[in-house]
Scaffold this active site. Structure first.
Site, mmCIF file in Angstrom:
data_model
loop_
_atom_site.group_PDB
_atom_site.id
_atom_site.type_symbol
_atom_site.label_atom_id
_atom_site.label_comp_id
_atom_site.label_asym_id
_atom_site.label_seq_id
_atom_site.Cartn_x
_atom_site.Cartn_y
_atom_site.Cartn_z
ATOM 1 N N ARG A 54 59.345 -30.350 -6.600
ATOM 2 C CA ARG A 54 60.352 -30.992 -7.432
ATOM 3 C C ARG A 54 61.778 -30.629 -7.046
ATOM 4 O O ARG A 54 62.071 -29.475 -6.739
ATOM 5 C CB ARG A 54 60.132 -30.612 -8.903
ATOM 6 C CG ARG A 54 58.744 -30.944 -9.394
ATOM 7 C CD ARG A 54 58.548 -30.459 -10.813
ATOM 8 N NE ARG A 54 57.142 -30.533 -11.185
ATOM 9 C CZ ARG A 54 56.668 -30.165 -12.353
ATOM 10 N NH1 ARG A 54 57.474 -29.677 -13.264
ATOM 11 N NH2 ARG A 54 55.388 -30.271 -12.620
ATOM 12 N N ARG A 68 65.114 -29.928 -8.635
ATOM 13 C CA ARG A 68 65.489 -29.466 -9.979
ATOM 14 C C ARG A 68 67.013 -29.514 -10.110
ATOM 15 O O ARG A 68 67.717 -28.816 -9.388
ATOM 16 C CB ARG A 68 64.970 -28.047 -10.228
ATOM 17 C CG ARG A 68 63.439 -27.955 -10.238
ATOM 18 C CD ARG A 68 62.968 -26.506 -10.243
ATOM 19 N NE ARG A 68 61.523 -26.430 -10.335
ATOM 20 C CZ ARG A 68 60.856 -26.139 -11.442
ATOM 21 N NH1 ARG A 68 61.519 -25.891 -12.554
ATOM 22 N NH2 ARG A 68 59.540 -26.090 -11.443
ATOM 23 N N HIS A 105 65.158 -26.461 -5.712
ATOM 24 C CA HIS A 105 63.862 -27.137 -5.603
ATOM 25 C C HIS A 105 62.750 -26.106 -5.614
ATOM 26 O O HIS A 105 62.939 -24.939 -5.271
ATOM 27 C CB HIS A 105 63.793 -28.001 -4.333
ATOM 28 C CG HIS A 105 63.618 -27.214 -3.058
ATOM 29 N ND1 HIS A 105 62.390 -26.859 -2.563
ATOM 30 C CD2 HIS A 105 64.525 -26.728 -2.169
ATOM 31 C CE1 HIS A 105 62.534 -26.193 -1.435
ATOM 32 N NE2 HIS A 105 63.825 -26.089 -1.175
ATOM 33 N N CYS A 106 61.565 -26.554 -6.055
ATOM 34 C CA CYS A 106 60.363 -25.728 -5.968
ATOM 35 C C CYS A 106 59.433 -26.402 -4.963
ATOM 36 O O CYS A 106 59.895 -27.090 -4.060
ATOM 37 C CB CYS A 106 59.721 -25.551 -7.334
ATOM 38 S SG CYS A 106 59.245 -27.100 -8.110
ATOM 39 N N MET A 107 58.139 -26.249 -5.100
ATOM 40 C CA MET A 107 57.226 -26.783 -4.098
ATOM 41 C C MET A 107 57.207 -28.304 -4.075
ATOM 42 O O MET A 107 57.027 -28.911 -3.027
ATOM 43 C CB MET A 107 55.808 -26.271 -4.366
ATOM 44 C CG MET A 107 55.608 -24.835 -3.989
ATOM 45 S SD MET A 107 53.858 -24.458 -3.864
ATOM 46 C CE MET A 107 53.299 -24.954 -5.505
#
Length: 524
Positions: free
Chosen positions: A33, A35, A29-31
């Protein structure tokens, strides 16, 4: 406990709609989303995913990305990973919803989003070039560092405020250590991620990059100069780790297996370390200095014009994925100067997009579907996540995308002008934009002046984007096609619990292009 149940329920709702545990190859995951690496993209039910209350949008890039929003994604991801681990057996996949009939007018938010998705797919096919794939690797190296950059940047800003006010003198040294510790070792993290991304052993990449920040390099002469700790910064760490990957791969091919555990890591660190000390640190240091000098010169001598061009071109750069090339530049400027002067200017592109979306809202008073989409996406757009509006509204409409760029250009020109006049506006971290960038602002003339200039730029971007779109964003044919009453079919409304589904968003993060316009945030 209720929050944990909610996060687990969200993860449990998502899992079967992406093909079940057996279809999930990787989870990250990013900030904003979740993924997912997927074995079979055809097993994903996009429409059902978009209808989930917690899902703000979906994005297909190198990974399948589900937009959950900041905070939520960090809590849902571990629950999702646990569910995947608990059941790797295949689950029946839901059938994707049928595509809209060809030839129908895309006058509802759903049909407009489908057109945006088609544009996204075409862009993705064109983006599969070696250069753009390389840029994607660069983004994958730096994106995981963004949360730490944001956290340390906000702490640095808080510490600066307390120091200026002469409050809590016993606490400010501790805050300074918290804010500076990560930046002092950022080269190590870059080296680790670089080796991981390029197929090497991550810890060896970190070990080689650690040479750059080791205080003992001050005792070494290279090119007739004494090296300084940190010389070359993130660019040197990037180059050192890539070299380490190639040395390691060469060793794996030629070193006997019985000796591999001893010889390969030793040669990897020795060879790439020597090249780093007696070559890369000097070269990368010169390049880093040149980047900082050029950025300052550009804004000092042509700030208004440079800001106009940068602010106007950033949305197309995001759409093409080329904005990823700016990530190492931002990081280098933060490392050198404490902030990047480019990000506040580029953030004006989001302001132009918001202004354009508001104009579309007023120009289509009879199209409740698109207006509802815009109302849902605007709060996130104000916080700097703009892809849902790009791919769900302005880009499929055509001309409003251009007028949004015009708004960004005027906002960028405004901020650039003040840089030219000597009032530097910078950001201590990369990632957020829009209103979310206010806590990270820094400059050379005090926080009040910096906030006023950045806020003024946002206002200019909003107004310019609105006026350009309202007066020049629609031709007669476009108005005739879209300014009609269009409501989703009752079956669609029922599937989403009474709220029409939001259009699909597409694209990259604080970044890559992004989420679903009806729910998602809008990131530039």
């Amino acid at each position: 406990m209720a929050t944990e149940d909610k996060n687990r329920a969200t993860a449990a709702a998502i899992l079967p709609l992406v093909g079940g545990p057996a279809n999930v190859a990787s989870v990250a995951h990013c900030m904003t989303r979740l993924r997912l690496g997927l074995h079979d993209r055809s097993l994903v039910d996009d429409e059902a995913l978009k209808a989930l209350p917690a899902v703000m949008g979906v994005v297909e890039d190198d990974t399948y990305q589900i937009v959950l929003g900041p905070g939520t994604v960090a809590r849902v991801t571990p629950e999702f990973e646990q569910l995947v681990e608990e059941g790797r057996e295949a689950a029946p996949a839901a059938s994707p919803a049928p595509a809209p009939e060809p030839g129908t007018a895309p006058a509802t938010a759903e049909e407009l989003a489908a057109q945006g998705a088609a544009i996204r797919a075409e862009r993705k096919a064109k983006n599969a070039t070696p250069f753009k794939l390389f840029l994607r690797k660069i983004a994958n190296i730096f994106v995981p560092l963004i949360p730490a950059l944001i956290g340390c940047g906000i702490i640095a800003g808080l510490n600066g405020l307390l120091v200026n006010l002469e409050w809590l003198p016993a606490v400010t040294p501790a805050l300074a250590a918290m804010a500076s510790g990560f930046m002092a070792l950022i080269a190590v993290f870059v080296g680790y991620n670089t080796a991981k991304e390029f197929g090497g052993t991550p810890i060896l990449g970190g070990a080689v990059a650690a040479i750059i920040v080791f205080p003992g390099v001050a005792n070494i002469d290279a090119f007739g100069q004494t090296l300084s700790p940190g010389q070359g910064g993130v660019l040197g760490a990037l180059g050192a780790a890539v070299l380490a990957v190639y040395v390691e791969k060469w060793c794996r091919r030629w070193v006997p297996e019985a000796l591999d555990v001893l010889v390969t890591p030793t040669l990897t660190v020795l060879v790439s370390g020597l090249v780093t000390i007696f070559g890369l640190m000097y070269v990368a240091g010169e390049v880093s200095s040149a980047i900082g000098t050029f950025a300052n010169w550009l804004l000092s001598n042509g700030g208004a014009g440079a800001g106009f061009v940068l602010g106007g071109l950033f949305l197309p750069l995001v759409m093409l994925g080329l904005h990823q090339a700016l990530i190492p530049i931002h990081t280098t400027l933060i490392e050198q100067q404490g902030y990047t002067v480019l990000l506040p200017i580029l953030a004006m592109a989001g302001a132009g997009q918001v202004g354009a979306a508001v104009a579309v809202y007023f120009r289509l008073p009879r199209n409740e579907s698109i207006r509802r989409t815009i109302k849902s996406a605007l709060p996130a757009g104000l916080l700097g996540v703009g892809e849902p509006l790009i791919y769900g509204v302005s880009l499929p409409l055509g001309r409003p995308f251009i007028t949004a760029c015009v708004g960004g250009a005027f906002g960028g020109g405004f901020v650039g002008l003040f840089n030219q006049l000597g009032d530097t506006v910078g950001s201590t971290a990369i990632g957020p934009s829009g209103w979310a960038l206010f806590p990270l602002l820094d400059g050379n003339h005090g926080l009040g002046s910096t906030i006023a200039i950045y806020g003024g730029g946002l206002l200019v971007g909003y107004v310019a984007g609105f006026l350009a779109t309202y007066f020049f964003g629609f031709g007669k044919e476009l108005l005739a096609e879209f300014n009609v009453s269009r409501e989703p079919a009752p079956s669609t409304v029922a599937a989403t619990g009474g709220t029409p589904p939001a259009p699909t968003a597409t694209g990259p993060d604080h970044p890559d292009p992004g989420p679903d316009p009806a729910k998602a945030p809008a990131g530039v």
